[in-house]
Design a protein around this motif. Structure first.
Motif, PDB file in Angstrom:
ATOM      1  N   MET A   1     -30.859  24.543  -5.222  1.00 25.57           N
ATOM      2  CA  MET A   1     -29.497  24.077  -5.420  1.00 25.57           C
ATOM      3  C   MET A   1     -28.618  25.157  -6.035  1.00 25.57           C
ATOM      4  SD  MET A   1     -27.014  22.068  -5.334  1.00 25.57           S
ATOM      5  CE  MET A   1     -27.829  20.666  -4.607  1.00 25.57           C
ATOM      6  N   ARG A   2     -29.180  25.916  -6.997  1.00 27.70           N
ATOM      7  CA  ARG A   2     -28.371  26.951  -7.632  1.00 27.70           C
ATOM      8  C   ARG A   2     -27.935  27.990  -6.616  1.00 27.70           C
ATOM      9  NH1 ARG A   2     -32.392  25.953 -11.331  1.00 27.70           N
ATOM     10  NH2 ARG A   2     -33.591  27.788 -10.788  1.00 27.70           N
ATOM     11  N   LYS A   3     -28.829  28.321  -5.672  1.00 23.29           N
ATOM     12  CA  LYS A   3     -28.479  29.293  -4.637  1.00 23.29           C
ATOM     13  C   LYS A   3     -27.368  28.754  -3.752  1.00 23.29           C
ATOM     14  CE  LYS A   3     -33.038  31.487  -4.332  1.00 23.29           C
ATOM     15  NZ  LYS A   3     -32.622  32.831  -4.669  1.00 23.29           N
ATOM     16  N   LEU A   4     -27.421  27.442  -3.439  1.00 24.09           N
ATOM     17  CA  LEU A   4     -26.424  26.854  -2.565  1.00 24.09           C
ATOM     18  C   LEU A   4     -25.064  26.866  -3.234  1.00 24.09           C
ATOM     19  CD1 LEU A   4     -28.401  23.812  -1.117  1.00 24.09           C
ATOM     20  CD2 LEU A   4     -28.294  26.156  -0.308  1.00 24.09           C
ATOM     21  N   GLU A 167     -31.187  16.322   5.378  1.00 26.72           N
ATOM     22  CA  GLU A 167     -31.501  16.202   3.960  1.00 26.72           C
ATOM     23  C   GLU A 167     -30.219  16.542   3.208  1.00 26.72           C
ATOM     24  OE1 GLU A 167     -35.239  17.684   2.004  1.00 26.72           O
ATOM     25  OE2 GLU A 167     -33.818  19.083   1.080  1.00 26.72           O
ATOM     26  N   LYS A 168     -29.807  15.660   2.311  1.00 31.87           N
ATOM     27  CA  LYS A 168     -28.585  15.868   1.547  1.00 31.87           C
ATOM     28  C   LYS A 168     -28.936  16.178   0.097  1.00 31.87           C
ATOM     29  CE  LYS A 168     -24.269  13.609   0.099  1.00 31.87           C
ATOM     30  NZ  LYS A 168     -23.502  12.328   0.098  1.00 31.87           N
ATOM     31  N   LYS A 199     -33.003  28.714   1.637  1.00 30.64           N
ATOM     32  CA  LYS A 199     -34.111  28.728   0.693  1.00 30.64           C
ATOM     33  C   LYS A 199     -33.870  27.710  -0.416  1.00 30.64           C
ATOM     34  CE  LYS A 199     -35.683  33.538   1.002  1.00 30.64           C
ATOM     35  NZ  LYS A 199     -35.791  34.809   0.250  1.00 30.64           N
ATOM     36  N   ARG A 200     -34.953  27.253  -0.992  1.00 28.23           N
ATOM     37  CA  ARG A 200     -34.913  26.435  -2.202  1.00 28.23           C
ATOM     38  C   ARG A 200     -35.487  27.260  -3.349  1.00 28.23           C
ATOM     39  NH1 ARG A 200     -31.531  22.210  -1.181  1.00 28.23           N
ATOM     40  NH2 ARG A 200     -31.992  21.333   0.869  1.00 28.23           N
ATOM     41  N   LYS A 218     -36.921  14.186  -4.010  1.00 31.72           N
ATOM     42  CA  LYS A 218     -37.672  15.425  -3.795  1.00 31.72           C
ATOM     43  C   LYS A 218     -37.135  16.168  -2.582  1.00 31.72           C
ATOM     44  CE  LYS A 218     -42.361  17.217  -3.214  1.00 31.72           C
ATOM     45  NZ  LYS A 218     -43.798  16.863  -3.064  1.00 31.72           N
ATOM     46  N   ALA A 219     -36.793  17.438  -2.792  1.00 35.72           N
ATOM     47  CA  ALA A 219     -36.261  18.260  -1.705  1.00 35.72           C
ATOM     48  C   ALA A 219     -37.406  18.852  -0.885  1.00 35.72           C
ATOM     49  CB  ALA A 219     -35.394  19.374  -2.273  1.00 35.72           C
ATOM     50  N   GLU A 220     -37.327  18.682   0.438  1.00 40.16           N
ATOM     51  CA  GLU A 220     -38.304  19.301   1.324  1.00 40.16           C
ATOM     52  C   GLU A 220     -37.921  20.733   1.628  1.00 40.16           C
ATOM     53  OE1 GLU A 220     -38.649  16.870   4.748  1.00 40.16           O
ATOM     54  OE2 GLU A 220     -39.379  15.113   3.647  1.00 40.16           O
TER      55      GLU A 220
END
Length: 258
Positions: A1-4, A167-168, A199-200, A218-220
């Motif tokens: 999320m921080r990267k996004l 995926e949101k 990337k996550r 949970k993020a896939e």
């Protein structure tokens, strides 16, 4: 999320800084230009095309809107490198030009870059080395403090490129610094049907929020961007941007002559 969130901020700042950047002789290239993407499974010819709209509003004054259409394509897969061509960094600043990047397949870093007009020989652009020093913990060093939520869910979304099962990832985070407090609200929809998967954060990566941002779901972490929204606000400014997938395909060819 921080990267996004960082990427959304970068795109919005690019829109807002168009006039200033136009004064530069050459585009600025960095080794980590594509650090937000998982490039290992990328296939030659895959491409995506987006439209980003943004607005900067100083409270009490009219807003400053802006818009950019940009394309990112994989135009070559070599044993040790992936060749990417895009006008993401040049659409506003140097319209009608593109940059081809040679990205090392192992490290994901840009090693070479060429800039120019499609159909013409490109000019090689310097790629400065990145500072690989690990950043200091922002909580301990700067008084950085953050709190909020991140929510992961499934959602079907329709955009100009089509209908996607996504995926949101949605966040609402308030950050406090010694000199400033601001709030960021983001939402990103991704789909496995879209090239250039995002990337996550790696498992065990440092948490800049020191556990004060709670995650629900949970993020896939699979798939490329279908749509994203971003809003940052403080006592003086409101910055917003929306990026939407317009088209995608698998027939891209390099338009710049290296």
């Amino acid at each position: 999320m921080r990267k996004l969130k960082a990427r959304s901020s970068a795109l919005l700042l690019a829109l807002c800084a168009a006039k200033a950047q136009a004064q530069l002789a050459d585009p600025v290239v960095y080794e980590k230009m594509f650090a937000e993407y998982e490039l290992s499974g990328l296939k030659g010819g895959e491409w995506v095309e987006y439209e980003t709209t943004g607005e900067t509003v100083e409270r009490g004054s009219p807003g400053t809107p802006d818009k950019a259409a940009w394309r990112l394509a994989c135009v070559g897969v070599e044993p040790d490198a992936i060749l990417l061509e895009t006008n993401r960094e040049t659409e506003h600043w140097w319209p009608g030009t593109v940059i081809v990047y040679s990205v090392d397949r192992k490290s994901g870093l840009v090693t070479k870059a060429w800039w120019g007009k499609p159909g013409e020989p490109g000019k090689e652009v310097e790629v400065p080395k990145s500072d690989d020093k690990k950043p200091a913990n922002p909580v301990k060093k700067t008084g950085f403090e953050g709190s909020g939520t991140i929510k992961i869910s499934k959602e079907k979304l329709s955009v100009p490129a089509g209908d996607f099962e996504c995926e949101k990832s949605e966040s609402d985070i308030t950050t406090k610094l010694p000199q400033r407090e601001y709030r960021q609200k983001t939402a990103t929809w991704t789909s496995e049907k879209v090239p250039f998967p995002l990337k996550r954060p790696a498992a065990g990566a440092p948490d800049p929020y020191d556990g004060k941002v709670k995650t629900e779901g949970k993020a896939e972490g699979k798939g490329g961007e279908v749509k994203s929204t971003f809003e940052e606000s403080d006592s003086e400014w409101v910055l917003t941007s929306t990026t939407v997938l317009k088209r995608s395909g698998n027939d891209a060819k390099m338009s710049l002559k290296k």
